[in-house]
Scaffold this active site. Structure first.
Site, short mmCIF file in Angstrom:
data_model
loop_
_atom_site.label_atom_id
_atom_site.label_comp_id
_atom_site.label_asym_id
_atom_site.label_seq_id
_atom_site.Cartn_x
_atom_site.Cartn_y
_atom_site.Cartn_z
N ARG A 25 0.84 -1.21 0.00
CA ARG A 25 0.00 0.00 0.00
C ARG A 25 0.87 1.25 0.00
O ARG A 25 0.56 2.24 -0.67
CB ARG A 25 -0.95 -0.02 1.19
CG ARG A 25 -2.01 -1.11 1.10
CD ARG A 25 -2.90 -1.12 2.33
NE ARG A 25 -3.64 0.12 2.45
CZ ARG A 25 -4.25 0.48 3.60
NH1 ARG A 25 -4.16 -0.29 4.68
NH2 ARG A 25 -4.93 1.60 3.66
N HIS B 286 -5.74 7.05 12.42
CA HIS B 286 -5.43 5.63 12.24
C HIS B 286 -3.99 5.39 11.81
O HIS B 286 -3.64 4.30 11.36
CB HIS B 286 -6.38 5.00 11.20
CG HIS B 286 -7.78 4.84 11.73
ND1 HIS B 286 -8.84 4.54 10.90
CD2 HIS B 286 -8.30 4.94 12.98
CE1 HIS B 286 -9.95 4.46 11.63
NE2 HIS B 286 -9.65 4.71 12.89
N CYS C 90 10.04 1.56 21.91
CA CYS C 90 10.12 2.86 22.59
C CYS C 90 9.01 3.81 22.21
O CYS C 90 8.89 4.91 22.77
CB CYS C 90 11.50 3.50 22.32
SG CYS C 90 11.71 4.13 20.63
N CYS D 263 16.10 3.74 19.71
CA CYS D 263 16.45 2.84 20.82
C CYS D 263 17.19 1.61 20.33
O CYS D 263 17.60 0.76 21.15
CB CYS D 263 15.19 2.41 21.56
SG CYS D 263 14.19 1.18 20.71
N THR E 175 -16.89 8.19 4.13
CA THR E 175 -16.70 7.12 5.09
C THR E 175 -18.01 6.36 5.30
O THR E 175 -19.08 6.95 5.29
CB THR E 175 -16.14 7.63 6.44
OG1 THR E 175 -15.92 6.54 7.33
CG2 THR E 175 -17.07 8.64 7.09
N ASN F 267 -21.11 11.83 0.60
CA ASN F 267 -20.73 10.44 0.39
C ASN F 267 -21.33 9.90 -0.91
O ASN F 267 -22.37 10.38 -1.37
CB ASN F 267 -21.22 9.59 1.58
CG ASN F 267 -20.31 8.41 1.86
OD1 ASN F 267 -19.10 8.57 2.01
ND2 ASN F 267 -20.90 7.22 1.91
N ASP G 56 -22.57 6.94 -1.30
CA ASP G 56 -23.76 6.16 -0.95
C ASP G 56 -24.23 6.57 0.45
O ASP G 56 -23.42 7.04 1.24
CB ASP G 56 -23.43 4.65 -0.90
CG ASP G 56 -22.64 4.17 -2.11
OD1 ASP G 56 -21.43 3.91 -1.96
OD2 ASP G 56 -23.23 4.12 -3.19
N ALA H 117 -16.89 12.64 -4.18
CA ALA H 117 -16.25 13.69 -3.36
C ALA H 117 -15.62 14.76 -4.24
O ALA H 117 -15.64 15.95 -3.89
CB ALA H 117 -15.19 13.05 -2.47
N1 APR Z 1 -16.72 9.93 -3.23
C1 APR Z 1 -17.30 9.93 -2.00
N2 APR Z 1 -17.48 8.80 -1.26
C2 APR Z 1 -17.03 7.65 -1.79
C3 APR Z 1 -16.42 7.58 -3.08
C4 APR Z 1 -16.27 8.79 -3.79
N3 APR Z 1 -15.72 8.81 -5.02
N4 APR Z 1 -16.11 6.27 -3.31
C5 APR Z 1 -16.51 5.57 -2.24
N5 APR Z 1 -17.08 6.38 -1.33
C6 APR Z 1 -17.64 6.04 -0.02
C7 APR Z 1 -18.36 4.73 0.03
O1 APR Z 1 -19.75 4.92 -0.29
C8 APR Z 1 -18.18 4.33 1.49
O2 APR Z 1 -19.26 4.84 2.28
O3 APR Z 1 -16.56 5.93 0.86
C9 APR Z 1 -16.89 5.02 1.90
C10 APR Z 1 -15.74 4.06 2.09
O4 APR Z 1 -16.05 3.22 3.17
P1 APR Z 1 -14.94 2.22 3.71
O5 APR Z 1 -14.35 1.47 2.58
O6 APR Z 1 -15.58 1.48 4.86
O7 APR Z 1 -13.78 3.16 4.27
P2 APR Z 1 -13.76 3.95 5.63
O8 APR Z 1 -15.13 4.42 6.01
O9 APR Z 1 -12.70 4.99 5.51
O10 APR Z 1 -13.28 2.83 6.69
C11 APR Z 1 -13.10 3.25 8.02
O11 APR Z 1 -12.25 1.07 8.58
O12 APR Z 1 -11.02 -0.76 8.02
C12 APR Z 1 -11.01 0.39 8.77
O13 APR Z 1 -9.11 1.58 9.43
C13 APR Z 1 -9.92 1.32 8.33
O14 APR Z 1 -9.93 3.74 8.34
C14 APR Z 1 -10.64 2.59 7.91
C15 APR Z 1 -11.97 2.46 8.63
#
Ligand code: APR
Length: 233
Positions: free
Chosen positions: A59, A109, A120, A139, A176, A201, A203, A219
């Site tokens: 990554r 995160h 350390c 360390c 998110t 978002n 969705d 976004a």
């Molecule tokens: N624009 C806006 N939103 C988007 C886009 C986009 N182009 N593409 C995807 N998404 C949205 C999806 O609809 C979803 O709701 O981004 C979100 C991604 O969700 P996740 O894959 O669950 O990611 P995230 O919410 O950041 O996960 C939270 O989970 O696994 C842990 O530590 C990891 O930080 C992460 C945490």
């Protein structure tokens, strides 16, 4: 729009999706190809450090091939011009917010481009592969690990985040799924403290019911539009 001075912005993997970085959940999500238990827990690191280090090495290596998108750029521009308090809390471990120029930013995160000493507690910027057993430059213990907050570990800077949420006039969540706490609960903390709450978002999310307003779309379109709106408010 009511008088807004203090803004807290939470970002997730969705803000980086249009830059070409995989999200976690949904089609081709990182958790479709890997089990969290195998690459994102302290137990996995102890049991199979080679697999865990390799997951984050891969990554980290992808960061060189991607760039901030208009959503990162718009947030950075807001950060540089907003006269009140502003804090971008990202769940993301990529460096796209920094590369766009964001300054009032924290990674709750952790960060791919950082290595953490399990002995350390020191962190060091790290750009390349991180083999298990790499010695800490401070360390000298052979205990550098990816500076990623694993499931079951405490996210970074929770007191600072909580204080910002309790004084926010506006809380905006971008990209998110609302699947992981404590980040998924931030909207409720902010709303309980009197903030307006907005979700941008692709969705509807697990937390959409807690927001005053949810806007659905990519976004790279919604964030610049919102930034222009709040700057003009
Ligand atoms: N624009 C806006 N939103 C988007 C886009 C986009 N182009 N593409 C995807 N998404 C949205 C999806 O609809 C979803 O709701 O981004 C979100 C991604 O969700 P996740 O894959 O669950 O990611 P995230 O919410 O950041 O996960 C939270 O989970 O696994 C842990 O530590 C990891 O930080 C992460 C945490």
């Amino acid at each position: 729009m009511p008088d807004i001075r203090n803004i807290v912005i939470l970002t997730g993997a969705g803000i980086s999706a249009e830059s070409g970085l995989a999200t976690f959940r949904g089609p081709d999500g990182l958790w479709e190809g890997h089990r969290v238990e195998d690459v994102c827990t302290p137990q996995a690191l102890a049991r199979d450090p080679v697999t865990v280090h390799r997951f984050y090495d891969e990554r980290r290596a992808t960061l060189a091939a991607v760039a901030p998108n208009p959503a990162h750029d718009a947030l950075a521009a807001l950060d540089h011009t907003w006269p009140g308090d502003l804090l971008i809390v990202t769940q993301n471990v990529d460096d796209l917010h920094e590369r766009a120029g964001a300054v009032r930013l924290l990674h709750m995160h952790g960060e791919l481009r950082s290595a953490l000493c399990a002995a350390c507690g020191a962190a060091k910027p790290w750009q390349d592969a991180l083999p298990p057993g790499t010695h800490c430059p401070y360390c000298e213990a052979p205990s550098l690990r990816p500076d990623i907050v694993f499931f079951g570990e405490m996210p970074y800077e929770m007191e600072r985040i909580d204080a910002a949420l309790r004084t926010a006039d506006l809380f905006v969540s971008i990209g998110t799924s609302g699947a992981v706490y404590p980040a998924a609960g931030f909207v409720q903390t902010a709303r309980h403290a009197g903030a307006q709450t907005l979700e941008l978002n692709l969705d509807p999310s697990a937390g959409s019911i807690y927001f005053h307003e949810t806007r659905i779309g990519p976004a790279s379109q919604l964030v610049p539009e919102w930034v222009a709106e709040v700057m003009g408010s």
